[in-house]
Scaffold this motif. Structure first.
Motif, PDB file in Angstrom:
ATOM      1  N   ARG A   3       0.827  -1.207   0.000  1.00 34.20           N
ATOM      2  CA  ARG A   3       0.000   0.000   0.000  1.00 34.20           C
ATOM      3  C   ARG A   3       0.857   1.251   0.000  1.00 34.20           C
ATOM      4  O   ARG A   3       0.518   2.241  -0.644  1.00 34.20           O
ATOM      5  CB  ARG A   3      -0.955  -0.007   1.194  1.00 34.20           C
ATOM      6  N   LEU A   4       1.972   1.221   0.714  1.00 32.47           N
ATOM      7  CA  LEU A   4       2.870   2.383   0.740  1.00 32.47           C
ATOM      8  C   LEU A   4       3.471   2.624  -0.648  1.00 32.47           C
ATOM      9  O   LEU A   4       3.464   3.751  -1.139  1.00 32.47           O
ATOM     10  CB  LEU A   4       3.983   2.193   1.766  1.00 32.47           C
ATOM     11  N   LEU A   5       3.979   1.576  -1.287  1.00 28.11           N
ATOM     12  CA  LEU A   5       4.546   1.735  -2.629  1.00 28.11           C
ATOM     13  C   LEU A   5       3.478   2.223  -3.606  1.00 28.11           C
ATOM     14  O   LEU A   5       3.751   3.089  -4.439  1.00 28.11           O
ATOM     15  CB  LEU A   5       5.151   0.421  -3.117  1.00 28.11           C
ATOM     16  N   ASN A   6       2.280   1.683  -3.514  1.00 34.57           N
ATOM     17  CA  ASN A   6       1.193   2.123  -4.390  1.00 34.57           C
ATOM     18  C   ASN A   6       0.880   3.597  -4.150  1.00 34.57           C
ATOM     19  O   ASN A   6       0.700   4.371  -5.096  1.00 34.57           O
ATOM     20  CB  ASN A   6      -0.049   1.259  -4.170  1.00 34.57           C
ATOM     21  N   TRP A   7       0.830   4.018  -2.889  1.00 37.78           N
ATOM     22  CA  TRP A   7       0.558   5.419  -2.553  1.00 37.78           C
ATOM     23  C   TRP A   7       1.661   6.322  -3.122  1.00 37.78           C
ATOM     24  O   TRP A   7       1.380   7.377  -3.689  1.00 37.78           O
ATOM     25  CB  TRP A   7       0.445   5.593  -1.039  1.00 37.78           C
ATOM     26  N   LEU A   8       2.920   5.911  -2.981  1.00 42.94           N
ATOM     27  CA  LEU A   8       4.042   6.698  -3.497  1.00 42.94           C
ATOM     28  C   LEU A   8       3.984   6.807  -5.019  1.00 42.94           C
ATOM     29  O   LEU A   8       4.275   7.863  -5.582  1.00 42.94           O
ATOM     30  CB  LEU A   8       5.378   6.087  -3.054  1.00 42.94           C
ATOM     31  N   ARG A   9       3.565   5.714  -5.694  1.00 36.68           N
ATOM     32  CA  ARG A   9       3.418   5.765  -7.149  1.00 36.68           C
ATOM     33  C   ARG A   9       2.283   6.691  -7.552  1.00 36.68           C
ATOM     34  O   ARG A   9       2.421   7.510  -8.456  1.00 36.68           O
ATOM     35  CB  ARG A   9       3.145   4.367  -7.704  1.00 36.68           C
ATOM     36  N   MET A  10       1.142   6.566  -6.915  1.00 32.83           N
ATOM     37  CA  MET A  10      -0.039   7.348  -7.285  1.00 32.83           C
ATOM     38  C   MET A  10       0.134   8.839  -6.989  1.00 32.83           C
ATOM     39  O   MET A  10      -0.519   9.672  -7.614  1.00 32.83           O
ATOM     40  CB  MET A  10      -1.287   6.831  -6.562  1.00 32.83           C
ATOM     41  N   ASN A  11       0.999   9.196  -6.063  1.00 33.64           N
ATOM     42  CA  ASN A  11       1.219  10.592  -5.711  1.00 33.64           C
ATOM     43  C   ASN A  11       2.476  11.183  -6.348  1.00 33.64           C
ATOM     44  O   ASN A  11       2.920  12.266  -5.971  1.00 33.64           O
ATOM     45  CB  ASN A  11       1.256  10.749  -4.188  1.00 33.64           C
ATOM     46  N   GLY A  12       3.054  10.469  -7.317  1.00 37.15           N
ATOM     47  CA  GLY A  12       4.140  11.028  -8.114  1.00 37.15           C
ATOM     48  C   GLY A  12       5.527  10.975  -7.508  1.00 37.15           C
ATOM     49  O   GLY A  12       6.424  11.672  -7.976  1.00 37.15           O
TER      50      GLY A  12
END
Length: 73
Positions: A3-12
């Motif tokens: 979830r952290l990696l996904n959040w970092l990807r989605m927020n640029g």
């Protein structure tokens, strides 16, 4: 972790696809949030290879925590 990696990807902060997936974006690197270092890794058979690894800086860690806190409020 996912979830952290996904959040970092989605927020640029991290690249989303391709060979650069999970590597920092240029914007995140320019702000000093991440460092990319070359590391020599040895497998169980004793073969050594060179691998690029991404590290979060103290500035990046502080920024992400503050961003989480501001979104939670």
């Amino acid at each position: 972790e996912r979830r952290l990696l996904n959040w970092l990807r989605m927020n640029g902060y991290l690249c989303k696809a391709g060979a650069d997936r999970n590597f920092p974006t240029q914007k995140a690197m320019d702000k000093g949030f991440f460092e990319v270092k070359g590391v020599e890794v040895e497998d169980t058979a004793g073969h050594k290879r060179y691998q690029l690894m991404t590290f979060v800086t103290a500035t990046g860690q502080s920024h992400v925590v503050n961003k989480f806190l501001s979104e939670a409020l």
